[in-house]
Design an enzyme around this catalytic site. Structure first.
Site, PDB file in Angstrom:
ATOM      1  N   ARG A 147       0.816  -1.219   0.000  1.00 25.92           N
ATOM      2  CA  ARG A 147       0.000   0.000   0.000  1.00 25.92           C
ATOM      3  C   ARG A 147       0.842   1.258   0.000  1.00 25.92           C
ATOM      4  O   ARG A 147       0.326   2.361  -0.240  1.00 25.92           O
ATOM      5  CB  ARG A 147      -0.920   0.012   1.219  1.00 25.92           C
ATOM      6  CG  ARG A 147      -1.937  -1.108   1.256  1.00 25.92           C
ATOM      7  CD  ARG A 147      -2.757  -1.047   2.518  1.00 25.92           C
ATOM      8  NE  ARG A 147      -3.589   0.140   2.549  1.00 25.92           N
ATOM      9  CZ  ARG A 147      -4.869   0.173   2.171  1.00 25.92           C
ATOM     10  NH1 ARG A 147      -5.441  -0.927   1.726  1.00 25.92           N
ATOM     11  NH2 ARG A 147      -5.564   1.284   2.225  1.00 25.92           N
TER      12      ARG A 147
ATOM     13  N   ASN B 144      -4.155   7.507   7.048  1.00 29.09           N
ATOM     14  CA  ASN B 144      -4.220   7.206   5.626  1.00 29.09           C
ATOM     15  C   ASN B 144      -5.248   8.141   5.013  1.00 29.09           C
ATOM     16  O   ASN B 144      -6.355   8.267   5.516  1.00 29.09           O
ATOM     17  CB  ASN B 144      -4.637   5.747   5.398  1.00 29.09           C
ATOM     18  CG  ASN B 144      -4.824   5.421   3.931  1.00 29.09           C
ATOM     19  OD1 ASN B 144      -4.265   6.084   3.063  1.00 29.09           O
ATOM     20  ND2 ASN B 144      -5.601   4.389   3.646  1.00 29.09           N
ATOM     21  N   GLY B 145      -4.901   8.807   3.917  1.00 31.04           N
ATOM     22  CA  GLY B 145      -5.826   9.701   3.258  1.00 31.04           C
ATOM     23  C   GLY B 145      -5.299  11.115   3.199  1.00 31.04           C
ATOM     24  O   GLY B 145      -4.091  11.361   3.315  1.00 31.04           O
TER      25      GLY B 145
ATOM     26  N   GLU C  29      -3.136  -1.335 -22.156  1.00 31.91           N
ATOM     27  CA  GLU C  29      -2.758  -2.029 -20.924  1.00 31.91           C
ATOM     28  C   GLU C  29      -1.323  -2.526 -21.001  1.00 31.91           C
ATOM     29  O   GLU C  29      -0.571  -2.435 -20.027  1.00 31.91           O
ATOM     30  CB  GLU C  29      -3.730  -3.177 -20.666  1.00 31.91           C
ATOM     31  CG  GLU C  29      -3.310  -4.149 -19.564  1.00 31.91           C
ATOM     32  CD  GLU C  29      -3.186  -3.527 -18.187  1.00 31.91           C
ATOM     33  OE1 GLU C  29      -2.677  -4.208 -17.281  1.00 31.91           O
ATOM     34  OE2 GLU C  29      -3.587  -2.362 -17.997  1.00 31.91           O
TER      35      GLU C  29
ATOM     36  N   LYS D 153       1.641  -1.456 -18.418  1.00 34.81           N
ATOM     37  CA  LYS D 153       2.426  -2.418 -17.643  1.00 34.81           C
ATOM     38  C   LYS D 153       3.923  -2.173 -17.818  1.00 34.81           C
ATOM     39  O   LYS D 153       4.691  -2.210 -16.860  1.00 34.81           O
ATOM     40  CB  LYS D 153       2.087  -3.850 -18.075  1.00 34.81           C
ATOM     41  CG  LYS D 153       0.814  -4.395 -17.488  1.00 34.81           C
ATOM     42  CD  LYS D 153       0.975  -4.670 -16.003  1.00 34.81           C
ATOM     43  CE  LYS D 153      -0.378  -4.802 -15.348  1.00 34.81           C
ATOM     44  NZ  LYS D 153      -1.115  -3.547 -15.228  1.00 34.81           N
TER      45      LYS D 153
END
Length: 606
Positions: free
Chosen positions: A27, A99-100, A478, A482
């Site tokens: 994260r 978080n945020g 895509e 990547k």
């Protein structure tokens, strides 16, 4: 975004906080820190720039221990990734992880007099100062926390501990996910169930606006109106192995190789394998839907772009796809007979969630296609549809993308049947081809060694182009994404017919061009565009099937022969090749495949 874990415990917490941070590192990994209340209820903190290993080394040099603690791994928003900006942030007796984004932090910060010193550039530190100030004015810690929440504007999840208040963690969520884990003589907070997996199987997901007081023996939850509430306890299942690399070098490679299984899991929810029929979904009637609006970000948006072809060609259902970060600000004209579908791996993507809420405010039915059925989107949408991909740790989405595609194709088949566009025989044909995809993907994975060889040459390039037509155009986008996000090579995806409208000027001797062209009705036109770049010196990698290779393979420098798939399922099967090409290129360059620079797995702020 950032990751939070906290333990209100009855034994040493530091090693377990570190373990939880390792599970949350996907994260964010710009910095990390831990704060604990030691046996004297004194607040202590260790922080480090970079990944969790740096924090672990810091704690080895300067140990600290306690039974109550909070920890954080950061993806930088306000302020550079430095030790000073790392969480937890302190003010007096207060320690905060967050978080945020606190949108009004500048106004709040400016409201304090010069006597208060701020040590960081972050928006988070103002939360600690607000709580500290309220306590200094005589408020109880609980009241100080509660009143501070009312002053904050933005999307956030918070964990707070206070010097002298042994055994308490204050927690809150508004717009960012936060869960509570229940234990035996201990309780926990975490950004998601993965963080809590080694601690608890009994999870409470806080709802929007909830806040809580967590102690070793009790959990008190309050809603946005400060009323005491009881929230459902979810009993999680599944092996922790789902979040481990096993024998693979990287999570991304593991997740690429899991796709035959994860696509199969998706299929079980949407397709009856015994009858080759699309399963009905409770409450969903596509005959009543006049237009479908798909809203997503990043890789999920490319899944939506592919699905646009399916919904319009198979189901004859008008479909539009919008980038969620632009959707609300475009102020689109919406048909109240339409449906808005949010596509998101996490179900917490801030832009997509905001767009979903916008559609709800305009009277549209809403659906959420997500990997986390306890997420905010799943809870708030009228319909929640799973992709069943399991935990995806690598920042670059792979198995979630193909599971999204699988679910979207199944939904298009269901829509076509309900709308009377296809008959029973055609439905059976489409579902049968879809149920073959896990096997075809397993065959596509056998190209791994061949792709690794090609990737070594591609890694020497400064730039690359991806071309496709029809549903292969979004797959080209895509593929380029990547390559960019994990190898840091500049790459662009184009509709093959658009190349001559400007971008072909960039083609020169040796420019790598990846052409995605299954042998379908658009094959000849795509090959014509491929010849245009070959004549200008491009070095072409042709991703096709055996018929395509027989027809045009001699023109390309390299050919990747994938198993033949139906026109509809080819985007799913050919995804494997573009994923592995990006992966092996990144490995050849020595980049951090699972945690590429500047990126985070779940983007929970706008």
């Amino acid at each position: 975004m950032c990751g939070i874990i906290g333990i209100a415990g009855n034994q040493a917490v530091t090693p377990r906080l570190l373990e939880g941070l390792k599970r949350l590192e996907y994260r964010g990994y710009d910095s990390a820190g831990i704060a604990v209340l030691d046996d004297n209820t004194a607040l202590k903190r260790r922080r480090a720039k970079g990944k969790i290993v740096a924090l672990q080394a810091r704690i080895t040099e300067e140990p600290m221990e306690g039974h109550i603690g909070i920890a954080h791994t950061r993806w930088a928003t306000h302020g550079a990734p430095t030790v000073a900006n790392a969480h937890p942030h302190f003010s007096g007796p207060v320690g905060v992880v967050h978080n945020g984004i606190i949108e009004n932090f500048t106004q709040l910060r400016n409201s304090f007099d010069a006597a208060r010193t701020f040590e960081s550039e972050t928006d988070t530190e103002v939360v600690a100062h607000l709580i500290d100030h309220a306590i200094s004015q005589g408020a109880s810690p609980k009241d100080a926390f509660q009143n501070t929440l009312k002053a904050l504007k933005g999307a956030f999840a918070l964990g707070v501990i206070i010097d002298g208040l042994d055994g308490h963690i204050f927690a809150a969520r508004r717009g960012s996910p936060l869960a509570i884990g229940l234990g035996d003589g201990e309780n926990y907070i975490g950004s998601d169930a993965i963080a809590l997996a080694s601690l608890s199987r009994k999870i409470i997901y806080l709802e929007e606006g909830d806040w809580a007081v967590v102690t070793p023996s009790d959990v008190q939850i309050y809603d946005a109106q400060d009323q005491a509430v009881t929230r459902k306890v979810t009993h999680t299942t599944g092996s922790l192995a789902a979040a481990e690399k096993g024998n693979y070098r990287h999570y991304m490679l593991k997740e690429v190789n899991e796709q035959p299984e994860t696509i199969g899991h998706t299929l079980t929810h949407y397709i009856d394998a015994s009858t080759h029929k699309a399963k009905p979904l409770e409450g969903v009637d596509f005959t009543r839907i006049t237009r479908l609006s798909i809203i997503a970000c990043g890789t999920a948006s490319y899944a939506g772009h592919v699905a646009k072809y399916w919904f319009e060609q198979i189901a004859e259902l008008p479909c539009e796809i919008d980038i969620a970060s632009e959707f609300r600000y475009r102020r689109p004209a919406l048909d109240t007979g339409g449906m808005a579908m949010a596509v998101s791996q996490s179900g917490e993507t801030a832009d997509t969630l905001a767009a979903l809420r916008y559609c709800q405010s305009k009277g549209l039915k809403t659906a959420a296609l997500v990997n986390v059925m306890t997420s905010t989107m799943a809870r708030e949408a009228d319909f929640a549809w799973p992709i069943n991909a399991g935990p995806e740790i690598g920042v670059a989405s792979t198995k979630a993308f193909t599971s999204q595609l699988t679910a979207l194709l199944a939904l298009a088949i269901l829509a076509a049947r309900q709308r009377g566009v296809i008959d029973a025989a055609r439905e059976t044909e489409l579902c049968a081809s879809l149920t073959q995809v896990p096997r075809l993907v397993a065959e596509a994975l056998l190209l791994d060694d061949e792709i690794q060889t090609l990737a070594f040459d591609l890694s020497k390039s400064k730039s690359a182009f991806y071309l496709g037509r029809g549903a292969m155009f979004p797959l080209a986008l895509e593929g380029a994404l990547k390559l960019k996000e994990i190898s840091y090579i500049h790459a662009e995806g184009y509709a093959a017919g658009e190349l001559k409208h400007g971008p072909i000027a960039l083609i020169e001797d040796g420019t790598p061009v990846i052409v995605i062209a299954p042998h379908d009705e658009l094959f000849e036109k795509t090959i014509s565009n491929m010849q245009e770049v070959i004549s200008r010196g491009a070095r072409v990698i042709l991703i096709t099937d055996s018929d395509g290779a027989d027809s045009a393979g001699h023109m390309a420098q390299s050919v990747l022969i994938n198993p033949a798939a139906s026109f509809e399922t080819a985007p799913i099967v050919l995804s494997v090749a573009v994923q592995l090409l990006a992966y092996h290129t990144a490995v050849a360059l020595g980049t951090d495949v699972d945690q590429p620079r500047n990126l985070a797995k779940s983007v929970t702020v706008e």
